[in-house]
Write an enzyme that holds these catalytic residues in place. Structure first.
Site, PDB file in Angstrom:
ATOM      1  N   CYS A  84       0.821  -1.207   0.000  1.00 48.70           N
ATOM      2  CA  CYS A  84       0.000   0.000   0.000  1.00 48.70           C
ATOM      3  C   CYS A  84       0.856   1.260   0.000  1.00 48.70           C
ATOM      4  O   CYS A  84       0.930   1.983   0.987  1.00 48.70           O
ATOM      5  CB  CYS A  84      -0.933  -0.015   1.198  1.00 48.70           C
ATOM      6  SG  CYS A  84      -1.926  -1.504   1.212  1.00 48.70           S
ATOM      7  N   GLU A  85       1.545   1.495  -1.103  1.00 48.23           N
ATOM      8  CA  GLU A  85       2.378   2.683  -1.317  1.00 48.23           C
ATOM      9  C   GLU A  85       2.376   2.934  -2.817  1.00 48.23           C
ATOM     10  O   GLU A  85       2.616   2.001  -3.589  1.00 48.23           O
ATOM     11  CB  GLU A  85       3.845   2.415  -0.936  1.00 48.23           C
ATOM     12  CG  GLU A  85       4.121   2.073   0.493  1.00 48.23           C
ATOM     13  CD  GLU A  85       4.296   3.296   1.377  1.00 48.23           C
ATOM     14  OE1 GLU A  85       4.532   4.406   0.843  1.00 48.23           O
ATOM     15  OE2 GLU A  85       4.184   3.143   2.600  1.00 48.23           O
TER      16      GLU A  85
END
Ligand SMILES: *Cc1c(COP(=O)(O)O)cnc(C)c1O
Length: 414
Positions: free
Chosen positions: A341-342
């Protein structure tokens, strides 16, 4: 070549990568023993009969099997922590052939190094020299030291991996070194061995190396004039490799240049990391989903920045090769991204590939700073490491299991 296609199937030495993926799952790091040994020998052979030691920089990849293979070839090691020292000893390294680099060695690390009989501590400040002296006095040993100087040379590489500029945190300023050498030479607890420098990583030109050594040798000669004779010149690591279209000098050319710059009167130490392991390894991954948006085609794979952070950290390029070449899918331009989640979690941008769900890919040149910089971010167990030796396949680190993720943690009493 250790990594090559036979009938559209990508092999590592004599083993199809598809077999490794089927047996160990993905993501998975795969190393070639032949390539590792060839790279190390390219250094050692090029030095020939001159006094030298190739000290592999453990931080590039510290897997025990790799360290053991290098130790068996007669390699020394360059370490930056007590953990790396323990790894080397567990792999069968001779402590006399280990050099300890790093700007922040703790007291426990220095004590441990002295107790096991480390070959040399490369000292990075006056404060560290004083600490080593007092710890050596405490344990009744004479500490072997070199001063790591900062020659203030621009290595022309990525700013995050430049270390030899005067604004960097590394090394002792040249102007301060002579006085520290005099101090060290007077101490009964210190044995002055030599001088060290390391100006950066992924250098693709010889010029900065030769410039830096030139400055170091001026200091060496000046010290000799004051009666301080150094035995060994440690020129650090940093030789680059070809990830995409870089054209670094061959290892033999590099050795010839540094050897000439140092001259034959000294023992020469090198600390190569990347140029020994990078192209000996790859990261195997599988396409989970293909996702077309109005502007981009994403290939979401099961590897991520957690396994190979170099693209996210330095906008680095790694070649992406299909494990099986096929014409059953259409070639499209893909962004290769991971599940983390980046937005920065990408592995490769704009690659023309023929992909389907389940396609397997190899991210090449991932042997250095791959597993070594891997993390458990997003609670991702770290992948296995597999070493191929001819037709033999060895699991040299098992895939982490879920319980490993919270090992050592506990909940509060009810
Ligand atoms: C990182 C490092 C090396 C190895 O650098 P490579 O670019 O991997 O060859 C060698 N010596 C020191 C002191 C280092 O910090």
């Amino acid at each position: 070549m250790a990594f090559a296609y036979h009938d559209d199937r990508l092999f590592v030495e004599d083993v199809p990568l598809a077999d490794i993926a089927a047996r160990f799952g993905t993501p998975c790091y795969v190393y070639s023993r032949a390539t590792l040994e060839r790279n190390w020998r390219a250094y050692d052979d090029a030095f020939g009969s001159r006094r030298h030691r190739v000290c592999y920089a453990v931080k590039a990849n510290g897997n025990l099997a790799l360290l053991n293979i290098l130790a068996r070839l007669g390699s020394g090691f360059d370490i930056v922590s007590r953990g790396e020292l323990a790894r080397c000893l567990a792999a069968g390294a001779d402590p006399q052939h280990i050099v300890f680099s790093g700007v922040g060695k703790g007291a426990a690390e220095i004590r441990y190094a002295l107790e096991v009989g480390i070959g040399c501590l490369n000292v990075e400040s006056g404060a560290e020299l004083a600490r080593i002296e007092s710890l050596a006095a405490d344990c009744g040993r004479r500490a072997p030291v070199s001063l790591r100087v900062n020659p203030d040379v621009d290595p022309q590489t990525h700013p995050y991996i430049s270390t030899g500029l005067h604004e960097n945190k590394f090394g002792i300023p040249m102007a301060a070194a002579a006085q520290l050498y005099e101090q060290a030479a007077r101490s009964p607890h210190l044995a002055v061995r030599g001088i060290a420098c390391h100006i950066g990583s992924q250098l693709t030109s010889l010029v900065p190396f030769v410039d830096a050594i030139g400055r170091v040798m001026e200091l060496v000669h000046a010290l000799a004039g004051r009666g301080i004779r150094l035995q060994r010149i440690d020129v650090g690591g940093g030789l680059g490799i070809t990830y995409r279209d870089e054209a670094p000098p061959a290892i033999a050319e590099y050795v010839r240049a540094v050897s000439d710059a140092v001259g034959r009167d000294y023992e020469l130490v090198t600390e190569p990391g990347r140029s020994i392991v990078a192209n000996a390894g790859l990261l195997l991954t599988t396409v989970e989903y293909l996702k077309a948006t109005p502007v981009k085609n994403f290939a979401i794979v099961d590897a991520a920045m957690t396994e190979l952070i170099r693209p996210a950290l330095y906008q680095a390029w790694h070649d992406v090769l299909p494990v099986e070449r096929t014409d059953s899918a259409e070639v499209r331009r893909y962004e290769l991204v991971g599940p983390v989640c980046e937005t920065g979690d990408f592995l490769a941008n704009g690659r023309d590939l023929a992909l389907a769900e389940g396609s397997r890919l190899a991210l090449m040149d991932a042997g250095a700073y791959g597993f070594a910089m891997a993390s458990n971010y997003n609670a991702r167990p770290r992948p296995p490491e597999v070493l191929v030796d001819g037709k033999f396949v060895h699991l040299v680190r098992a895939r982490e299991v879920l319980e490993d993720l919270w090992a050592g943690e506990c909940t509060l009493p009810a």
